[in-house]
Design a protein around this motif. Structure first.
Motif, PDB file in Angstrom:
ATOM      1  N   GLY A   9       0.805  -1.216   0.000  1.00 21.65           N
ATOM      2  CA  GLY A   9       0.000   0.000   0.000  1.00 21.65           C
ATOM      3  C   GLY A   9       0.834   1.258   0.000  1.00 21.65           C
ATOM      4  N   THR A  10       0.220   2.358   0.416  1.00 20.97           N
ATOM      5  CA  THR A  10       0.856   3.673   0.284  1.00 20.97           C
ATOM      6  C   THR A  10       1.046   4.397   1.614  1.00 20.97           C
ATOM      7  OG1 THR A  10      -1.316   4.689  -0.080  1.00 20.97           O
ATOM      8  CG2 THR A  10      -0.079   4.007  -2.036  1.00 20.97           C
ATOM      9  N   SER A  11       0.705   3.786   2.722  1.00 23.72           N
ATOM     10  CA  SER A  11       0.769   4.484   4.008  1.00 23.72           C
ATOM     11  C   SER A  11       2.196   4.521   4.553  1.00 23.72           C
ATOM     12  CB  SER A  11      -0.148   3.803   5.030  1.00 23.72           C
ATOM     13  OG  SER A  11       0.472   2.668   5.598  1.00 23.72           O
ATOM     14  N   THR A  12       2.358   5.257   5.656  1.00 26.14           N
ATOM     15  CA  THR A  12       3.658   5.318   6.326  1.00 26.14           C
ATOM     16  C   THR A  12       4.046   3.972   6.920  1.00 26.14           C
ATOM     17  OG1 THR A  12       2.518   6.101   8.308  1.00 26.14           O
ATOM     18  CG2 THR A  12       3.490   7.774   6.876  1.00 26.14           C
ATOM     19  N   GLU A  13       3.105   3.037   6.979  1.00 28.51           N
ATOM     20  CA  GLU A  13       3.364   1.709   7.534  1.00 28.51           C
ATOM     21  C   GLU A  13       3.566   0.648   6.446  1.00 28.51           C
ATOM     22  OE1 GLU A  13       0.913   0.945  11.314  1.00 28.51           O
ATOM     23  OE2 GLU A  13      -0.220   2.507  10.285  1.00 28.51           O
ATOM     24  N   ASN A  75       6.577   8.914  -5.779  1.00 28.95           N
ATOM     25  CA  ASN A  75       6.467   9.314  -7.187  1.00 28.95           C
ATOM     26  C   ASN A  75       5.315   8.601  -7.871  1.00 28.95           C
ATOM     27  OD1 ASN A  75       8.667  11.081  -7.098  1.00 28.95           O
ATOM     28  ND2 ASN A  75      10.139   9.457  -7.571  1.00 28.95           N
ATOM     29  N   LEU A  76       5.120   7.322  -7.549  1.00 30.00           N
ATOM     30  CA  LEU A  76       4.008   6.580  -8.136  1.00 30.00           C
ATOM     31  C   LEU A  76       2.671   7.169  -7.710  1.00 30.00           C
ATOM     32  CD1 LEU A  76       5.305   2.908  -7.715  1.00 30.00           C
ATOM     33  CD2 LEU A  76       4.928   4.110  -9.871  1.00 30.00           C
ATOM     34  N   LYS A  77       2.563   7.598  -6.461  1.00 34.98           N
ATOM     35  CA  LYS A  77       1.325   8.201  -5.972  1.00 34.98           C
ATOM     36  C   LYS A  77       0.970   9.460  -6.755  1.00 34.98           C
ATOM     37  CE  LYS A  77       0.996   8.614  -1.431  1.00 34.98           C
ATOM     38  NZ  LYS A  77       1.459   8.798  -0.026  1.00 34.98           N
ATOM     39  N   LYS A  78       2.001  10.221  -7.129  1.00 36.11           N
ATOM     40  CA  LYS A  78       1.767  11.462  -7.871  1.00 36.11           C
ATOM     41  C   LYS A  78       1.368  11.200  -9.318  1.00 36.11           C
ATOM     42  CE  LYS A  78       5.121  14.007  -5.052  1.00 36.11           C
ATOM     43  NZ  LYS A  78       6.478  14.622  -5.036  1.00 36.11           N
ATOM     44  N   SER A  79       1.821  10.069  -9.858  1.00 39.15           N
ATOM     45  CA  SER A  79       1.603   9.804 -11.284  1.00 39.15           C
ATOM     46  C   SER A  79       0.373   8.948 -11.563  1.00 39.15           C
ATOM     47  CB  SER A  79       2.843   9.123 -11.878  1.00 39.15           C
ATOM     48  OG  SER A  79       3.040   7.838 -11.295  1.00 39.15           O
ATOM     49  N   ARG A  80      -0.289   8.457 -10.502  1.00 43.46           N
ATOM     50  CA  ARG A  80      -1.431   7.559 -10.691  1.00 43.46           C
ATOM     51  C   ARG A  80      -2.651   8.046  -9.955  1.00 43.46           C
ATOM     52  NH1 ARG A  80       0.146   1.690  -8.994  1.00 43.46           N
ATOM     53  NH2 ARG A  80      -1.981   1.865  -8.244  1.00 43.46           N
ATOM     54  N   LYS A  81      -3.822   7.781 -10.532  1.00 46.26           N
ATOM     55  CA  LYS A  81      -5.076   8.104  -9.868  1.00 46.26           C
ATOM     56  C   LYS A  81      -5.700   6.869  -9.225  1.00 46.26           C
ATOM     57  CE  LYS A  81      -6.292  12.055 -12.801  1.00 46.26           C
ATOM     58  NZ  LYS A  81      -7.304  12.637 -13.722  1.00 46.26           N
ATOM     59  N   ASP A  82      -5.471   5.706  -9.817  1.00 50.19           N
ATOM     60  CA  ASP A  82      -6.085   4.474  -9.331  1.00 50.19           C
ATOM     61  C   ASP A  82      -5.269   3.910  -8.178  1.00 50.19           C
ATOM     62  OD1 ASP A  82      -7.437   2.130  -8.950  1.00 50.19           O
ATOM     63  OD2 ASP A  82      -7.302   1.437 -11.018  1.00 50.19           O
ATOM     64  N   PHE A  83      -5.914   3.662  -7.051  1.00 47.97           N
ATOM     65  CA  PHE A  83      -5.215   3.111  -5.892  1.00 47.97           C
ATOM     66  C   PHE A  83      -4.832   1.653  -6.109  1.00 47.97           C
ATOM     67  CE2 PHE A  83      -5.545   0.790  -1.796  1.00 47.97           C
ATOM     68  CZ  PHE A  83      -4.407   1.308  -1.187  1.00 47.97           C
ATOM     69  N   PHE A  84      -5.703   0.889  -6.762  1.00 50.02           N
ATOM     70  CA  PHE A  84      -5.449  -0.536  -6.932  1.00 50.02           C
ATOM     71  C   PHE A  84      -4.494  -0.779  -8.098  1.00 50.02           C
ATOM     72  CE2 PHE A  84      -9.584  -0.404  -4.819  1.00 50.02           C
ATOM     73  CZ  PHE A  84      -9.342  -1.254  -3.742  1.00 50.02           C
ATOM     74  N   GLY A  85      -3.445  -1.565  -7.819  1.00 46.17           N
ATOM     75  CA  GLY A  85      -2.439  -1.855  -8.823  1.00 46.17           C
ATOM     76  C   GLY A  85      -2.914  -2.855  -9.856  1.00 46.17           C
TER      77      GLY A  85
END
Length: 344
Positions: A9-13, A75-85
């Protein structure tokens, strides 16, 4: 069973989640399940759709693949709108069950749970509403107070409504400043003067736009897991230095964790009853872990609830289960079993 273990995922954890997911996936495969480890955000680029849940599977290789994305997540978070890979939803739909090894934002806060509910994908842990309430420490505090669960006094504060002194919130030093929706004690500060308070606000607001300020309660930390409405044995947590922060939580040997806790039967019962009360106050299902501070006079205060608590080798749920004679792989199966009750 064919099981997707979602982690990363994308969290700090994120990194802790990968460790949890790796352990869970390996344990379930030991039990004979066709489990695969999938990064909810980075996904899986290549899938053999004729056999997506193979009998032979390299869990460590999957974990290494996930970890390879760690430095590029922002960087991936900035370049993508969809959370699910890539292929995540498709794999989850084909699975018999999804084990959520996620921690923190976008995994533990109810949004993923609500999405899966709409798609008919069964998953471990509590539902979307209780996940959302427990993730927000301000709402958690409100619900605890409403249902008579003892908790430290305090208030939440948005960045746009920043109060420069705790006195403006009716509090006196020392206080605890913490992110409203963070986890693993990331963004938590114990402060006893104005200069440190200002720095703590700057630090906490660096993670999120809302923080919680609460009175500091001096005491010993305890935690209690509640599974299917029943409390497990109590764990006492004594850091060798400082408090139970992120570094101490995941650094082997940094804390002394004793289970069952070396306390009286009366205090054990009080903690277990308060944990169950907190579990129900947040309308939880399946399982959760609730954290406490107990003062020298044995006054207890519930700090927060974790709906997807850690499942790393140093995590607390496996320790409590072990006291009940349940090894780690059996615990993983038990968490699936109680989670399936949501769908019966």
């Amino acid at each position: 069973m064919k099981i997707v273990v979602l982690a990363g995922g994308t969290s700090t954890e994120r990194e802790v989640s990968i460790v949890s997911g790796t352990g869970i996936c390996g344990a379930l495969r030991q039990k004979g399940h066709q489990a695969i480890l999938v990064d909810v955000f980075c996904g899986v680029e290549e899938v053999n759709w004729e056999d997506p849940f193979p009998q032979e599977y390299d869990v460590e290789r999957a974990a290494a693949y996930m970890s390879g994305f760690n430095k590029d997540i922002e960087n991936l978070k900035k370049s993508r709108k969809d959370f699910f890979g890539p292929n995540v939803i498709e794999l989850c739909k084909k699975a018999d069950f999804v084990f959520l090894g996620l921690h923190g934002a976008n995994g533990e806060d109810g949004r993923l749970q609500a999405t899966f509910d709409l798609m008919g994908i069964p998953y471990t842990g509590t539902g979307y509403l209780s996940s959302a309430m427990a993730m927000d420490k301000g709402i958690t505090k409100d619900m605890f107070q409403m249902h008579g669960v003892p908790t430290p006094g305090g208030a939440s504060m948005k960045k746009s409504e920043r109060k420069e002194t705790p006195q403006e919130l009716g509090l006196e030093f020392p206080v605890v400043v913490k992110t409203c929706c963070g986890g693993s004690s990331i963004g938590v500060y114990i402060v006893d003067n104005q200069e440190d308070y200002t720095k703590a606000l700057d630090g906490a607001f660096g993670y999120e736009n809302e923080v919680v300020i609460e009175e500091f309660v001096k005491g010993v930390e305890y935690t209690v897991v509640v599974v299917d409405g029943k409390a497990y044995p109590v764990v006492q947590i004594v850091p060798k230095e400082g408090f139970y922060d992120y570094e101490n939580k995941y650094k082997p040997g940094a804390v002394v964790e004793t289970c069952p806790a070396p306390i009286s039967e009366e205090l054990t019962k009080k903690l277990q009853e308060a944990a169950v009360a907190g579990y129900h106050a947040l309308e939880m299902e399946s399982y959760a872990r609730l954290d406490f501070i107990v003062t020298e006079d044995e006054e207890l205060y519930c700090l927060e609830a974790n709906t997807l608590p850690g499942m790393t080798p140093t995590s607390l749920i496996p320790q409590e289960a072990a006291v009940l004679g349940m090894d780690y792989p059996t615990l993983c199966e038990e968490l699936i079993r109680v989670s399936m009750k949501k769908y019966q």
